[in-house]
Design an enzyme around this catalytic site. Structure first.
Site: not given
Length: 217
Positions: A42, A113, A142
């Site tokens: 990521r 998600s 995040k």
């Protein structure tokens, strides 16, 4: 590749270069030695690599995972996932639809998600292979994270008949991992609990032991 997916998602390490204070390759190698079972590349956030730099880092991380039989998943980017010959892709609610992605990734693992039961049900209906449920706890990784849901959310998803693999994500540490699997998760997805640890290997070992201990009760 999709066989025994629940087993392969026990300890799911999510990381990009912005999540590390040392070389990401060293961090990943230590985490692999510590027992992670899946890895998600990521590359997002302040200072994230782009273009060929991101591809190069991704390819090196991919080689490490392949050499140690660790699942290699790419976050959001179908083109990058295909270029790196990833085992799969993970998408959020704001990304391209799962139905569109499946057209390019028929044989790959695709995770989605989910922040509530409704999103989980839609993901399963559209063919998700696993769910990333969260945020379990407050996370700084995040910046646009949704409202904290807590482990109870996973319990509610299971109570609504969803049986595909679920990993809890969001602010999970060694202190909270058991509560997450106890709620019905097959594993935990962690970022900073491993990437910023003084010893990623020891951090991974500790969390994996907690997950394994619960599942063998």
């Amino acid at each position: 590749m999709k066989s025994k997916l629940k087993e392969r998602l026990k300890l799911y390490f999510v990381m990009g270069s912005p999540n590390c204070v040392k070389d990401p390759l060293i961090v990943l190698h230590e985490a692999i030695v510590g027992g992670i079972t899946a890895f998600q590349f990521r590359e997002k956030g302040k200072g994230a690599l782009t273009g060929q730099d991101a591809i190069y880092l991704g390819s090196e991380l991919r080689k490490l995972c392949k050499a140690h039989d660790v699942l290699f998943i790419v976050n959001d980017d179908v083109e990058l996932a295909l270029k790196l010959k990833a085992d799969g892709l993970h998408i959020g609610q704001e990304d391209d639809s799962l139905l569109n992605i499946r057209a390019n990734m028929l044989d790959k693992i695709v995770g989605v998600s989910a922040h509530n039961v409704a999103e989980a049900e839609i993901a399963v209906r559209n063919g998700a292979d696993y769910l990333g449920a969260g945020p379990m706890y407050t996370t700084l990784t995040k910046l646009d994270a949704r409202e904290v849901q807590g482990p109870q959310m996973i319990r509610e998803i299971r109570q609504n008949g969803i049986v595909i693999p679920i990993v809890g994500i969001g602010g999970i540490t060694a202190e909270t991992a058991e509560k997450v699997v106890e709620s019905g998760a097959d594993g935990v997805a962690v970022v900073s609990a491993i990437s910023l640890a003084a010893s990623p290997q020891k951090a991974a070992e500790e969390i994996l032991q907690i997950v394994n201990n619960y599942h063998t009760k």
